[in-house]
Design a protein around this motif. Structure first.
Motif, PDB file in Angstrom:
ATOM      1  N   ALA A 119       2.063  -2.679   2.151  1.00  0.00           N
ATOM      2  CA  ALA A 119       1.052  -3.695   1.853  1.00  0.00           C
ATOM      3  C   ALA A 119      -0.011  -3.712   2.956  1.00  0.00           C
ATOM      4  O   ALA A 119       0.192  -3.186   4.048  1.00  0.00           O
ATOM      5  CB  ALA A 119       1.710  -5.067   1.732  1.00  0.00           C
ATOM      6  N   THR A 120      -1.123  -4.323   2.625  1.00  0.00           N
ATOM      7  CA  THR A 120      -2.202  -4.544   3.592  1.00  0.00           C
ATOM      8  C   THR A 120      -2.653  -6.000   3.470  1.00  0.00           C
ATOM      9  O   THR A 120      -2.237  -6.708   2.543  1.00  0.00           O
ATOM     10  CB  THR A 120      -3.410  -3.625   3.309  1.00  0.00           C
ATOM     11  N   GLU A 121      -3.500  -6.412   4.371  1.00  0.00           N
ATOM     12  CA  GLU A 121      -4.044  -7.767   4.263  1.00  0.00           C
ATOM     13  C   GLU A 121      -4.754  -7.935   2.925  1.00  0.00           C
ATOM     14  O   GLU A 121      -4.650  -8.973   2.270  1.00  0.00           O
ATOM     15  CB  GLU A 121      -5.002  -8.064   5.427  1.00  0.00           C
ATOM     16  N   ASP A 122      -5.493  -6.900   2.490  1.00  0.00           N
ATOM     17  CA  ASP A 122      -6.197  -6.956   1.202  1.00  0.00           C
ATOM     18  C   ASP A 122      -5.232  -7.078   0.030  1.00  0.00           C
ATOM     19  O   ASP A 122      -5.439  -7.890  -0.869  1.00  0.00           O
ATOM     20  CB  ASP A 122      -7.071  -5.711   0.995  1.00  0.00           C
ATOM     21  N   SER A 123      -4.165  -6.286   0.024  1.00  0.00           N
ATOM     22  CA  SER A 123      -3.235  -6.334  -1.113  1.00  0.00           C
ATOM     23  C   SER A 123      -2.500  -7.665  -1.172  1.00  0.00           C
ATOM     24  O   SER A 123      -2.147  -8.142  -2.248  1.00  0.00           O
ATOM     25  CB  SER A 123      -2.234  -5.169  -1.066  1.00  0.00           C
ATOM     26  N   GLU A 124      -2.304  -8.292  -0.020  1.00  0.00           N
ATOM     27  CA  GLU A 124      -1.648  -9.593   0.016  1.00  0.00           C
ATOM     28  C   GLU A 124      -2.550 -10.705  -0.535  1.00  0.00           C
ATOM     29  O   GLU A 124      -2.076 -11.755  -0.924  1.00  0.00           O
ATOM     30  CB  GLU A 124      -1.187  -9.940   1.432  1.00  0.00           C
ATOM     31  N   VAL A 127      10.825   9.320 -11.428  1.00  0.00           N
ATOM     32  CA  VAL A 127      11.920   8.570 -12.051  1.00  0.00           C
ATOM     33  C   VAL A 127      11.415   7.185 -12.433  1.00  0.00           C
ATOM     34  O   VAL A 127      11.671   6.697 -13.531  1.00  0.00           O
ATOM     35  CB  VAL A 127      13.136   8.456 -11.095  1.00  0.00           C
ATOM     36  N   MET A 128      10.645   6.562 -11.533  1.00  0.00           N
ATOM     37  CA  MET A 128      10.174   5.193 -11.756  1.00  0.00           C
ATOM     38  C   MET A 128       8.998   4.918 -10.831  1.00  0.00           C
ATOM     39  O   MET A 128       8.933   5.467  -9.736  1.00  0.00           O
ATOM     40  CB  MET A 128      11.319   4.220 -11.475  1.00  0.00           C
ATOM     41  N   ALA A 129       8.080   4.050 -11.262  1.00  0.00           N
ATOM     42  CA  ALA A 129       6.953   3.631 -10.427  1.00  0.00           C
ATOM     43  C   ALA A 129       6.562   2.213 -10.809  1.00  0.00           C
ATOM     44  O   ALA A 129       6.472   1.897 -11.993  1.00  0.00           O
ATOM     45  CB  ALA A 129       5.765   4.567 -10.625  1.00  0.00           C
ATOM     46  N   GLU A 130       6.347   1.371  -9.812  1.00  0.00           N
ATOM     47  CA  GLU A 130       5.949  -0.019 -10.061  1.00  0.00           C
ATOM     48  C   GLU A 130       5.125  -0.544  -8.894  1.00  0.00           C
ATOM     49  O   GLU A 130       5.310  -0.140  -7.757  1.00  0.00           O
ATOM     50  CB  GLU A 130       7.180  -0.930 -10.221  1.00  0.00           C
ATOM     51  N   GLY A 131       4.246  -1.486  -9.203  1.00  0.00           N
ATOM     52  CA  GLY A 131       3.508  -2.227  -8.187  1.00  0.00           C
ATOM     53  C   GLY A 131       4.116  -3.614  -8.061  1.00  0.00           C
ATOM     54  O   GLY A 131       4.677  -4.141  -9.029  1.00  0.00           O
ATOM     55  N   LEU A 132       4.020  -4.186  -6.890  1.00  0.00           N
ATOM     56  CA  LEU A 132       4.575  -5.514  -6.644  1.00  0.00           C
ATOM     57  C   LEU A 132       3.454  -6.528  -6.443  1.00  0.00           C
ATOM     58  O   LEU A 132       2.400  -6.205  -5.893  1.00  0.00           O
ATOM     59  CB  LEU A 132       5.459  -5.497  -5.395  1.00  0.00           C
ATOM     60  N   VAL A 162       6.057  -4.311   1.359  1.00  0.00           N
ATOM     61  CA  VAL A 162       5.877  -3.242   0.379  1.00  0.00           C
ATOM     62  C   VAL A 162       5.028  -3.777  -0.769  1.00  0.00           C
ATOM     63  O   VAL A 162       5.271  -4.871  -1.279  1.00  0.00           O
ATOM     64  CB  VAL A 162       7.248  -2.753  -0.140  1.00  0.00           C
ATOM     65  N   ALA A 163       4.019  -3.000  -1.168  1.00  0.00           N
ATOM     66  CA  ALA A 163       3.131  -3.396  -2.265  1.00  0.00           C
ATOM     67  C   ALA A 163       3.477  -2.674  -3.560  1.00  0.00           C
ATOM     68  O   ALA A 163       3.050  -3.075  -4.634  1.00  0.00           O
ATOM     69  CB  ALA A 163       1.676  -3.125  -1.890  1.00  0.00           C
ATOM     70  N   GLY A 164       4.225  -1.583  -3.467  1.00  0.00           N
ATOM     71  CA  GLY A 164       4.610  -0.825  -4.652  1.00  0.00           C
ATOM     72  C   GLY A 164       5.545   0.297  -4.259  1.00  0.00           C
ATOM     73  O   GLY A 164       5.776   0.543  -3.066  1.00  0.00           O
ATOM     74  N   PHE A 165       6.092   0.963  -5.267  1.00  0.00           N
ATOM     75  CA  PHE A 165       7.039   2.029  -4.963  1.00  0.00           C
ATOM     76  C   PHE A 165       7.136   3.032  -6.105  1.00  0.00           C
ATOM     77  O   PHE A 165       6.765   2.752  -7.234  1.00  0.00           O
ATOM     78  CB  PHE A 165       8.429   1.457  -4.675  1.00  0.00           C
ATOM     79  N   TRP A 166       7.611   4.202  -5.761  1.00  0.00           N
ATOM     80  CA  TRP A 166       8.037   5.217  -6.716  1.00  0.00           C
ATOM     81  C   TRP A 166       9.483   5.569  -6.386  1.00  0.00           C
ATOM     82  O   TRP A 166       9.901   5.486  -5.232  1.00  0.00           O
ATOM     83  CB  TRP A 166       7.259   6.515  -6.555  1.00  0.00           C
ATOM     84  N   LEU A 167      10.203   6.022  -7.363  1.00  0.00           N
ATOM     85  CA  LEU A 167      11.494   6.660  -7.163  1.00  0.00           C
ATOM     86  C   LEU A 167      11.318   8.080  -7.680  1.00  0.00           C
ATOM     87  O   LEU A 167      10.916   8.274  -8.830  1.00  0.00           O
ATOM     88  CB  LEU A 167      12.588   5.915  -7.924  1.00  0.00           C
ATOM     89  N   TRP A 168      11.545   9.066  -6.807  1.00  0.00           N
ATOM     90  CA  TRP A 168      11.334  10.471  -7.149  1.00  0.00           C
ATOM     91  C   TRP A 168      12.620  11.260  -6.979  1.00  0.00           C
ATOM     92  O   TRP A 168      13.441  10.965  -6.116  1.00  0.00           O
ATOM     93  CB  TRP A 168      10.299  11.119  -6.227  1.00  0.00           C
ATOM     94  N   GLU A 169      12.728  12.309  -7.764  1.00  0.00           N
ATOM     95  CA  GLU A 169      13.790  13.314  -7.615  1.00  0.00           C
ATOM     96  C   GLU A 169      13.096  14.585  -7.155  1.00  0.00           C
ATOM     97  O   GLU A 169      12.338  15.195  -7.913  1.00  0.00           O
ATOM     98  CB  GLU A 169      14.502  13.538  -8.948  1.00  0.00           C
ATOM     99  N   VAL A 170      13.311  14.964  -5.879  1.00  0.00           N
ATOM    100  CA  VAL A 170      12.663  16.133  -5.288  1.00  0.00           C
ATOM    101  C   VAL A 170      13.722  17.069  -4.720  1.00  0.00           C
ATOM    102  O   VAL A 170      14.867  16.671  -4.530  1.00  0.00           O
ATOM    103  CB  VAL A 170      11.663  15.715  -4.174  1.00  0.00           C
ATOM    104  N   LYS A 171      13.322  18.291  -4.423  1.00  0.00           N
ATOM    105  CA  LYS A 171      14.313  19.225  -3.867  1.00  0.00           C
ATOM    106  C   LYS A 171      14.599  18.944  -2.401  1.00  0.00           C
ATOM    107  O   LYS A 171      15.700  19.172  -1.921  1.00  0.00           O
ATOM    108  CB  LYS A 171      13.906  20.676  -4.106  1.00  0.00           C
ATOM    109  N   MET A 223      -4.934   1.855  -1.592  1.00  0.00           N
ATOM    110  CA  MET A 223      -5.556   0.637  -1.064  1.00  0.00           C
ATOM    111  C   MET A 223      -7.039   0.877  -0.825  1.00  0.00           C
ATOM    112  O   MET A 223      -7.495   2.007  -0.738  1.00  0.00           O
ATOM    113  CB  MET A 223      -4.877   0.226   0.247  1.00  0.00           C
ATOM    114  N   MET A 224      -7.792  -0.217  -0.674  1.00  0.00           N
ATOM    115  CA  MET A 224      -9.236  -0.096  -0.468  1.00  0.00           C
ATOM    116  C   MET A 224      -9.575   0.460   0.908  1.00  0.00           C
ATOM    117  O   MET A 224     -10.591   1.099   1.076  1.00  0.00           O
ATOM    118  CB  MET A 224      -9.920  -1.455  -0.664  1.00  0.00           C
TER     119      MET A 224
END
Length: 124
Positions: free
Chosen positions: A9-14, A44-49, A79-88, A104-105
């Protein structure tokens, strides 16, 4: 290997959603990036908070629980958002994050954290 990719997160996203024109452009760029992740079989998944002002924390002290209302201090620790990835491996995760549009801006940071696997827990 599964990793959680955390958009800090940043001050702007908050403060909430940024100006519509910037948000529209960023969401279009992020949509293309997520499409690339899907096509590569990584996403696998992605979301913003929402901002932490809409959140709660529960503090534990033995049997006692204390609920703390947001907003929470130190936006760069949130945390402002997240992904869940399956990588090697971690190198592949870093390569993908380097391709990511800035979420972010202004200045921002993305953290990559491996999830525990059975081998980490001594279960094979």
């Amino acid at each position: 290997m599964r990793v959680m990719v955390l958009v800090k997160a940043t001050e702007d996203s908050e403060r909430g959603l940024p100006p519509k024109d910037w948000m529209d452009a960023m969401m279009a760029a992020m949509g293309r990036f997520n499409d690339d992740l899907r096509e590569a079989g990584i996403l696998v998944m992605a979301e913003g908070l929402t901002p932490s002002a809409r959140g709660k924390r529960v503090a534990f002290d033995g049997p006692h629980r204390t609920v703390i209302d947001g907003p929470f201090p130190n936006p760069r620790d949130l945390v402002a958002g997240f992904w869940l990835w399956e990588v090697k491996d971690m190198e592949e995760a870093v390569a993908w994050v380097r391709r990511c549009p800035n979420p972010m801006m202004g200045p921002s940071e993305i953290e990559i954290r491996p999830l525990y696997g059975p081998e980490d827990l001594g279960v094979a």
